[in-house]
Design an enzyme around this catalytic site. Structure first.
Site, short mmCIF file in Angstrom:
data_model
loop_
_atom_site.label_atom_id
_atom_site.label_comp_id
_atom_site.label_asym_id
_atom_site.label_seq_id
_atom_site.Cartn_x
_atom_site.Cartn_y
_atom_site.Cartn_z
N ASP A 1 0.80 -1.18 -0.04
CA ASP A 1 -0.14 0.15 0.06
C ASP A 1 1.31 1.41 -0.18
OD1 ASP A 1 -1.67 2.15 0.24
OD2 ASP A 1 -2.96 0.84 2.05
N HIS A 2 0.81 1.90 -1.07
CA HIS A 2 1.66 2.97 -1.19
C HIS A 2 1.51 4.19 -0.38
CE1 HIS A 2 5.24 5.15 -3.05
NE2 HIS A 2 4.89 4.55 -4.16
N ARG A 3 0.27 4.26 0.45
CA ARG A 3 -0.17 5.23 1.56
C ARG A 3 0.88 5.03 2.59
NH1 ARG A 3 -6.26 4.20 1.98
NH2 ARG A 3 -5.43 2.02 2.44
#
Length: 474
Positions: free
Chosen positions: A444-446
């Site tokens: 998850d790039h968040r």
């Protein structure tokens, strides 16, 4: 008096469950905590125990019905005052024996007022979420038999059947067919009613081959019937189902689809790959399997990879975290609930190993083996299918080198383990044959950027390349 039992909340907020089969029929005597039905949620097949002792008065749903949590499931005639007492002011009607039959609302209110007299079973007594009778899904079914008893009709008439249902026989058994949970799930998947299947073994247990033999016979009968039928006119659609198969979307498949869509459209996925020389890990696994002291412990490369993940997450906690949007926070976990993807006859499930970071390599291997066996039998507890913090999926068992795994909702990362291939590889300045595997990390790039994810994947690869390095990190 009549005591109503409503479908309990089986855990994790699941709103409904499907009746797989009843284990009792109208008129049967039941005891406290006796299994009365098998129900399938979006996560597992669960046996429901009876909260009362008495005589089954009515079944409010049939096999195949989807029942909402809190909806009436079964009515049991409880002798004397052993069940929930009558509600004050409840309107009722007397049966021929003079016993007052309360309405469902009165029974529920009475049970709520006198919890001390009702067995305290986990999840029972959930408030109704919907009103009315359970809605039945459309299903191509023929009546079981006009002469069958009411109990047979409840079980057989609503059970899934093949495209052409067989003509009912006169010697239909009135007791529950003897089989194991995996066989029952397999029969349901193939659309076979176990009550019509004859066991071939001397023990009377119905096996997978019995289900296959029955299904093949029914298909042959259907094909023979189709061959003798008059051909359809050009341009006229054929018999429904002759050229296509429609499979209801439910159970694990329905839950998996919803979870994957939620994950794909909520978390920004990024996948990165790394090829690793795992020759030393393969040798380690072979040595451990040859060690007599470890007889009974099946240690494979998946267990070593699981241990490597747990060690690497210590240095990269951003991959062991959850995005809490409503609170505006990132939650980092100081433990690892490691999910292991398991392919079952009912679909893909990802149960987790709680506190996997505290286990040794041997304990991890044992936990993975037990987890897979439980998942394939359809007996994974609902609580084990949620609450994971990181997952592993093993493409290698299917002969696949790599893939782009989708995150489980709420998790920051998932590692894909490809097939181990013997390939030419540069080693110590020479081209030699080595054992190579491709690792796939979706994250998850968040919660993590490319640098953090790359460091994590490199750490896992370093441990698999030189498993002795794990001694420096543990």
């Amino acid at each position: 008096m009549i005591a109503e039992f409503r479908l309990p909340d089986l855990g994790e907020g699941l709103p409904e469950a499907e009746i797989v089969q009843w284990l009792v029929a109208r008129g049967d005597e039941v005891t406290l905590n006796q299994p009365i039905a098998e129900v399938e949620t979006a996560k597992a097949i669960v046996e429901l125990p009876s909260p009362f002792a008495g005589t089954v008065s009515d079944l409010h749903a049939a096999a195949g019905d989807v029942v909402a949590v809190g909806a009436p499931l079964i009515a049991i005639d409880v002798p004397g005052d052993a069940g929930a007492p009558a509600g004050a002011g409840g309107a009722g009607s007397a049966d021929p024996a003079g016993v007052t039959r309360e309405t469902a609302a009165d029974t529920a209110a009475a049970a709520a007022d006198t919890d001390a007299t009702v067995p305290n079973l986990v999840g029972y007594g959930a408030a109704p979420r919907t009103a009315g009778r359970p809605q039945r899904r459309a299903r191509a079914v023929r009546a079981a038999a006009a002469s069958a008893s009411a109990s047979d009709t409840a079980v057989l008439a609503h059970a899934p059947h093949d495209v052409v249902a067989p003509a009912p026989t006169e010697d239909l058994r009135h007791e529950r067919p003897r089989s194991t949970p995996p066989v029952r799930a397999y029969a349901k998947e193939r659309g076979v009613d176990l009550a019509l299947v004859e066991a071939s073994g001397v023990t009377g247990m119905i096996r997978r081959e019995d289900v296959d033999r029955y299904a093949d016979a029914m298909r042959a009968q259907a094909a023979s019937t189709s061959a003798t039928a008059a051909p359809a006119a050009p341009g006229t659609p054929g018999t429904p189902g002759a050229r296509e198969t429609r499979i209801p979307i439910r159970g694990v498949r329905k839950h998996t689809a919803a979870a994957m869509v939620q994950s794909a459209f909520t978390a920004p996925h990024v996948t990165t790959f790394l090829e690793v020389d795992v020759t030393e890990t393969v040798r380690l696994v072979a040595d451990l399997r040859a060690d007599r002291r470890l007889d009974g412990h099946r240690i494979g490369i998946l267990a070593v990879a699981a241990k490597a993940v747990c060690l690497a997450l210590r240095a990269e906690p951003s991959l062991n975290a959850r995005w809490d949007g409503p609170a505006g926070e990132i939650v980092q976990f100081h433990y690892v609930n490691l999910g292991i993807a398991a392919a079952t006859e009912r679909g893909l499930v990802v149960p987790h190993i709680a506190d996997a970071d505290r286990l040794t390599l041997v304990e991890l291997a044992d936990a993975i083996g037990a987890l897979a066996q439980t998942a394939r039998s359809g007996r994974t507890a609902p609580g084990a299918l949620s609450g994971g913090t990181f997952s592993i999926t093993n493409f290698g068992v299917f002969g696949i080198d790599a893939g782009t795994p989708i995150l489980n909702p709420g998790e920051a990362g998932i590692l894909g383990l490809g097939s181990v291939r013997r390939r030419p590889w540069e080693h110590d300045g020479q081209i030699v044959l080595r054992d190579i595997v491709t690792l796939s990390l979706s994250f998850d790039h968040r919660l993590a950027d490319g640098q953090e994810a790359s460091r994590f994947l490199r750490a896992v690869g370093d441990i698999l390349r030189e498993p002795g390095r794990a001694m420096l990190l543990s």
